[in-house]
Enzyme design. Structure first.
Site, PDB file in Angstrom:
ATOM      1  N   HIS A  24       0.837  -1.216   0.000  1.00  0.00           N
ATOM      2  CA  HIS A  24       0.000   0.000   0.000  1.00  0.00           C
ATOM      3  C   HIS A  24       0.860   1.250   0.000  1.00  0.00           C
ATOM      4  O   HIS A  24       0.678   2.133   0.850  1.00  0.00           O
ATOM      5  CB  HIS A  24      -0.917   0.037   1.241  1.00  0.00           C
ATOM      6  N   HIS A  80     -13.072  -6.706  -5.947  1.00  0.00           N
ATOM      7  CA  HIS A  80     -12.412  -5.454  -5.521  1.00  0.00           C
ATOM      8  C   HIS A  80     -11.414  -5.044  -6.597  1.00  0.00           C
ATOM      9  O   HIS A  80     -10.682  -5.887  -7.127  1.00  0.00           O
ATOM     10  CB  HIS A  80     -11.708  -5.747  -4.185  1.00  0.00           C
ATOM     11  N   GLU A  82      -8.684  -3.024  -6.420  1.00  0.00           N
ATOM     12  CA  GLU A  82      -7.276  -2.729  -6.109  1.00  0.00           C
ATOM     13  C   GLU A  82      -6.344  -3.753  -6.771  1.00  0.00           C
ATOM     14  O   GLU A  82      -6.644  -4.944  -6.851  1.00  0.00           O
ATOM     15  CB  GLU A  82      -7.068  -2.697  -4.593  1.00  0.00           C
ATOM     16  N   ASP A  84      -3.719  -5.448  -6.264  1.00  0.00           N
ATOM     17  CA  ASP A  84      -3.212  -6.716  -5.734  1.00  0.00           C
ATOM     18  C   ASP A  84      -4.194  -7.866  -5.996  1.00  0.00           C
ATOM     19  O   ASP A  84      -3.805  -9.035  -5.909  1.00  0.00           O
ATOM     20  CB  ASP A  84      -2.860  -6.616  -4.238  1.00  0.00           C
ATOM     21  N   HIS A 146     -12.694  -2.384   1.624  1.00  0.00           N
ATOM     22  CA  HIS A 146     -12.378  -1.062   2.097  1.00  0.00           C
ATOM     23  C   HIS A 146     -12.359   0.003   0.993  1.00  0.00           C
ATOM     24  O   HIS A 146     -11.900   1.127   1.240  1.00  0.00           O
ATOM     25  CB  HIS A 146     -11.017  -1.103   2.808  1.00  0.00           C
ATOM     26  N   ASP A 165     -10.798  -8.469   0.818  1.00  0.00           N
ATOM     27  CA  ASP A 165      -9.839  -7.979   1.820  1.00  0.00           C
ATOM     28  C   ASP A 165     -10.288  -8.206   3.267  1.00  0.00           C
ATOM     29  O   ASP A 165      -9.442  -8.376   4.155  1.00  0.00           O
ATOM     30  CB  ASP A 165      -9.595  -6.476   1.625  1.00  0.00           C
ATOM     31  N   TYR A 193      -3.602  -5.955  10.470  1.00  0.00           N
ATOM     32  CA  TYR A 193      -4.327  -5.697   9.223  1.00  0.00           C
ATOM     33  C   TYR A 193      -5.534  -4.798   9.503  1.00  0.00           C
ATOM     34  O   TYR A 193      -5.788  -3.822   8.795  1.00  0.00           O
ATOM     35  CB  TYR A 193      -4.773  -7.061   8.684  1.00  0.00           C
ATOM     36  N   HIS A 226      -6.295 -12.323   1.302  1.00  0.00           N
ATOM     37  CA  HIS A 226      -4.909 -12.334   1.789  1.00  0.00           C
ATOM     38  C   HIS A 226      -4.782 -13.324   2.933  1.00  0.00           C
ATOM     39  O   HIS A 226      -5.623 -13.333   3.847  1.00  0.00           O
ATOM     40  CB  HIS A 226      -4.487 -10.957   2.332  1.00  0.00           C
TER      41      HIS A 226
HETATM   42 FE1  FEO Z   1      -7.662  -3.513  -1.072  1.00  0.00          FE
HETATM   43 FE2  FEO Z   1      -5.786  -6.350  -0.836  1.00  0.00          FE
HETATM   44  O1  FEO Z   1      -6.428  -4.814  -1.639  1.00  0.00           O
END
Ligand code: FEO
Length: 397
Positions: A24, A80, A82, A84, A146, A165, A193, A226
């Site tokens: 991030h 999501h 993002e 990753d 998020h 996430d 986290y 994750h």
């Molecule tokens: Fe919000 Fe693991 O990315």
């Protein structure tokens, strides 16, 4: 790491990032690495739930190919945007020409603004379903958990929640499940986290958990995007999230500081001795030296924050300044605090810290404490008493 069956017809096909140490944009120190979890659902129709970070695209493709030829995939679900998780979507779609991309309306917009692909989309909202045969994909929008685009996918026939996430942890491991790894390590990373990513969204976390409970859905496994999959006791992480989202704290103080010639450090330790003498737990950290991600994690259950800095240019030092900017963004609620610091001729750091803490919603319960150059015996006594006074306020709630 090879594909792993996690439920009947469901396979982990993600990638383990053993070496990543910052995440991030350097806001999260991933001391244990991480994983990008992608799940393949095999039925009459085949769905891939989330992809992996782009550099791991070939690992994802190899894992999918262990189970089915990638061209058989019918749905590419993007929970999501993002990178990753969505980073490999453009590459994957080259191998599955018939796949529809599935996500929320905001996801569709966000994906276009990332990859500019003209893909075949199926936008979904809470309650929408896709029948795969014996299994059904059910979608629950989860805005701000998020990102605005975030969504959960749920498979009722398997009682399997795929929340992206949410409920994740940054842990790289050859193990996939919660009952296969050390529990304190798992919960430590889950707390880190939450504290460093999800804390500002706590009201939405509580609302979403309440909504899911009211839907009456059964959950026997939570497979986040994750880290480790929760199969032994999924309620363990749900209950922890409720506690963290309610900003429940313990009798504990975090003293975070930055020092120039060790005077502020001496102040921090002496105040810490005073706090500890009241029986309250103390964690002391020089944020220019230690892992800031861990300090924020320690702050997750701490009732009190004492922040210190030496004065430079009539203000606080840069590392603690950056740390406080991050802390403010995490929006901790219901905390008490105070500021301290050393100075040479005019001071200013402690006052600045007090102002930032006030702006962050921390209740300042004692006026800031300053010492010129090196604290003398009398000042050390006052610093100890300062800690005692703060400790009593923690104990008395
Ligand atoms: Fe919000 Fe693991 O990315």
């Amino acid at each position: 790491m090879s594909a792993v069956k996690i439920k009947e017809g469901v396979y982990w096909v993600g990638a383990v990032d053993w070496n990543v140490r910052s995440f991030h944009g350097h806001t999260f120190n991933t001391k244990r690495g991480t994983t990008y979890n992608s799940y393949l659902i095999v039925d009459e129709k085949i769905a891939l739930i989330d992809s992996v970070y782009a550099p791991f695209s070939q690992e994802l493709l190899a894992n999918i190919s262990e189970i089915v030829p990638p061209e058989k995939i019918d749905y590419m679900v993007v929970n999501h945007v993002e990178g990753d998780h969505s980073g490999s979507v453009p590459e994957i779609l080259k191998y599955c020409p018939k796949a529809k991309v599935v996500g929320t309306e905001k996801c569709k917009t966000g994906m276009y603004k990332h990859y500019y692909g003209n893909w075949d989309w199926l936008t979904v909202k809470t309650g929408d379903k896709i029948n795969l045969g014996k299994k059904t994909l059910t979608f629950v929008e989860a805005p701000m958990l998020h990102w605005p685009d975030s969504m959960f996918t749920y498979i009722p026939e398997l009682e399997l929640l795929l929340p992206n996430d949410a409920f994740g942890q940054h842990i790289s491991s050859s193990k996939r499940f919660d009952d296969e790894i050390d529990q304190s390590e798992l919960m430590d990373e889950a707390a880190s986290y939450y504290a460093n990513i999800l804390l500002p969204f706590s009201p939405m976390v509580l609302k979403k958990i309440d909504e899911v409970v009211k839907m009456g859905i059964k959950i026997s496994m939570i497979a986040p995007s994750h880290g480790i999959i929760w199969r032994k006791d999924p309620m363990k992480i749900i209950n922890a999230y409720v506690k963290w989202a309610k900003n429940e704290t313990t009798s504990k103080v975090v003293i975070a500081y930055e020092t120039m010639w060790k005077s502020t450090e001496l102040m921090a330790k002496t105040i810490g001795d005073g706090v500890a003498s009241t029986g309250v737990g103390v964690v002391i950290a020089d944020v220019s030296e230690v892992d800031k991600t861990n300090v924020i994690k320690e702050m997750l259950d701490a009732k009190g924050y004492l922040i210190g800095s030496a004065t430079h240019g009539n203000d606080m030092l840069p590392q603690i300044s950056g740390f406080l900017a991050f802390l403010k963004g995490m929006k901790p609620k219901g905390r008490i605090g105070a500021a301290f610091g050393s100075y040479g001729w005019s001071g200013g750091a402690a006052k600045s810290i007090e102002e930032v803490l006030t702006g962050a919603g921390i209740n300042i319960v004692q006026p800031f404490m300053q010492c010129q150059f090196v604290p003398d015996k009398e000042e050390l006594k006052k610093l100890f008493e300062y800690g005692v006074e703060f400790g009593k306020k923690i104990k008395n709630g």
